[in-house]
Design a protein around this motif. Sequence first.
Motif, PDB file in Angstrom:
ATOM      1  N   ALA A 139       0.814  -1.219   0.000  1.00  0.00           N
ATOM      2  CA  ALA A 139       0.000   0.000   0.000  1.00  0.00           C
ATOM      3  C   ALA A 139       0.849   1.271   0.000  1.00  0.00           C
ATOM      4  O   ALA A 139       0.614   2.193   0.778  1.00  0.00           O
ATOM      5  CB  ALA A 139      -0.958   0.002   1.198  1.00  0.00           C
ATOM      6  N   LYS A 188      -0.040  -7.032  -4.839  1.00  0.00           N
ATOM      7  CA  LYS A 188      -0.495  -5.717  -4.392  1.00  0.00           C
ATOM      8  C   LYS A 188      -1.273  -5.865  -3.092  1.00  0.00           C
ATOM      9  O   LYS A 188      -2.251  -6.616  -3.030  1.00  0.00           O
ATOM     10  CB  LYS A 188      -1.385  -5.069  -5.460  1.00  0.00           C
ATOM     11  CG  LYS A 188      -0.727  -4.931  -6.828  1.00  0.00           C
ATOM     12  CD  LYS A 188      -1.707  -4.395  -7.849  1.00  0.00           C
ATOM     13  CE  LYS A 188      -1.099  -4.370  -9.242  1.00  0.00           C
ATOM     14  NZ  LYS A 188      -2.058  -3.881 -10.269  1.00  0.00           N
ATOM     15  N   GLU A 195      -3.488  -3.988  -0.271  1.00  0.00           N
ATOM     16  CA  GLU A 195      -4.265  -2.803   0.072  1.00  0.00           C
ATOM     17  C   GLU A 195      -4.400  -2.712   1.585  1.00  0.00           C
ATOM     18  O   GLU A 195      -4.321  -3.717   2.290  1.00  0.00           O
ATOM     19  CB  GLU A 195      -5.650  -2.873  -0.587  1.00  0.00           C
ATOM     20  CG  GLU A 195      -5.586  -2.867  -2.112  1.00  0.00           C
ATOM     21  CD  GLU A 195      -6.969  -2.885  -2.740  1.00  0.00           C
ATOM     22  OE1 GLU A 195      -7.955  -2.954  -1.975  1.00  0.00           O
ATOM     23  OE2 GLU A 195      -7.052  -2.828  -3.978  1.00  0.00           O
ATOM     24  N   ASN A 196      -4.586  -1.506   2.074  1.00  0.00           N
ATOM     25  CA  ASN A 196      -4.735  -1.318   3.515  1.00  0.00           C
ATOM     26  C   ASN A 196      -5.897  -2.132   4.051  1.00  0.00           C
ATOM     27  O   ASN A 196      -6.998  -2.102   3.513  1.00  0.00           O
ATOM     28  CB  ASN A 196      -4.936   0.158   3.849  1.00  0.00           C
ATOM     29  CG  ASN A 196      -3.641   0.943   3.772  1.00  0.00           C
ATOM     30  OD1 ASN A 196      -2.597   0.445   4.158  1.00  0.00           O
ATOM     31  ND2 ASN A 196      -3.717   2.169   3.271  1.00  0.00           N
ATOM     32  N   ASN A 197      -5.606  -2.880   5.099  1.00  0.00           N
ATOM     33  CA  ASN A 197      -6.598  -3.725   5.750  1.00  0.00           C
ATOM     34  C   ASN A 197      -6.805  -3.219   7.168  1.00  0.00           C
ATOM     35  O   ASN A 197      -5.843  -3.055   7.915  1.00  0.00           O
ATOM     36  CB  ASN A 197      -6.108  -5.180   5.749  1.00  0.00           C
ATOM     37  CG  ASN A 197      -7.117  -6.151   6.328  1.00  0.00           C
ATOM     38  OD1 ASN A 197      -7.526  -6.009   7.475  1.00  0.00           O
ATOM     39  ND2 ASN A 197      -7.493  -7.143   5.537  1.00  0.00           N
TER      40      ASN A 197
END
Length: 368
Positions: free
Chosen positions: A78, A101, A103-105
């Motif tokens: 991210a 890739k 992504e913010n979790n």
Amino acid sequence: MLIPILYFFIFIVVIQISYYLGVFRKFAFADAQKITPKRIPITVIVCAKNEEENVANFIPLLAEQNYPDFEIVLIDDASSDRTLDIFEGFEKQYPNVRLVKVENNEAFWGNKKYALTLGIKAARKEYLLFTDADCYPTSKEWITAMSSQFTMQKTIVLGYGKYEKIPNSFLNKIIRFETLLTAIQYFSWAKIGHPYMGVGRNLAYKKEEFFNVNGFIEHMQIRSGDDDLFVNQASKAKNTTIAYTLDSFTLSKPKTTYKEWLTQKRRHIATANYYKPFDKLQLGAFYCSQLLFILLPIILLAFQFQWILVLSLIALRYLVAWIVVGFSAGKLKENDIKFWFPVVEVVLIFTQINIFITNIFSKPVHWK
């Protein structure tokens, strides 16, 4: 009053010499390591967050490795800079590069271990080789050198991550000496059958070792420790070995300000609090004995109490330590550091005290 202090000082010297001759000599005087190339399939894993400059410079060096069967898994955690764009360019440029890739979790916000877990699961090869985004191999034979230490039994390989030398920088000498001393410790304990840590800048293991301990699940809540806490949990005498040939090294850009380096070391020392009890005990005993070796003779010499004996003990300990550090530095190509050993050791000891005290009152910042 001074007699008990003298006896205690003698005890401290015995502890220090025991570490250097009983443990650290195992690496210092080990035979030169041989490389027997293997053709096992390797996945090189690099996790990056906002590292656009470093990945642009260093990923091509990984792609150009002289090895018959390897892939590179690039993990973008991210990033808010151009890291992802650069990774996408490499994926198109090199057929053996694949991109993950992240992504913010919300549950794993900013957790590098979560990103690495996704990368490990995406790896198509059974043997994994890790380095950081700000690191690069010293040779095109890096994968060959690291993978050559794998056997049917040895499925975790601990490597050495050097820092670049900056001329006329005393801070750089401190950083490189601390890195050298840490390597002497974890290499030596691995040699005697009690591995306790490794560094993510240069670490390899078989994928099954990751799943045998359920990955990072036991310490997922701890932001750091994707390398040393994993090794502390998964490594055993029978499954762990070390790699210390010249081609097996990686290089990293060192911090250039004391504040930046202090922040980095605060993270490392805080993570050590989660090691197994014996490992915390042996590390604590070593560092405490280092400190007391500096402080106790100051008291004794201030009163000129048994000063000949005190100076003799100081000389003996430094002679033993200097020899062991010197031989180890030779193996790891850090020869210039050994000449600064007495001075840098004292600075490092009091720096560590500062870090311990600071960590008590505030938590260190982790993954970017």
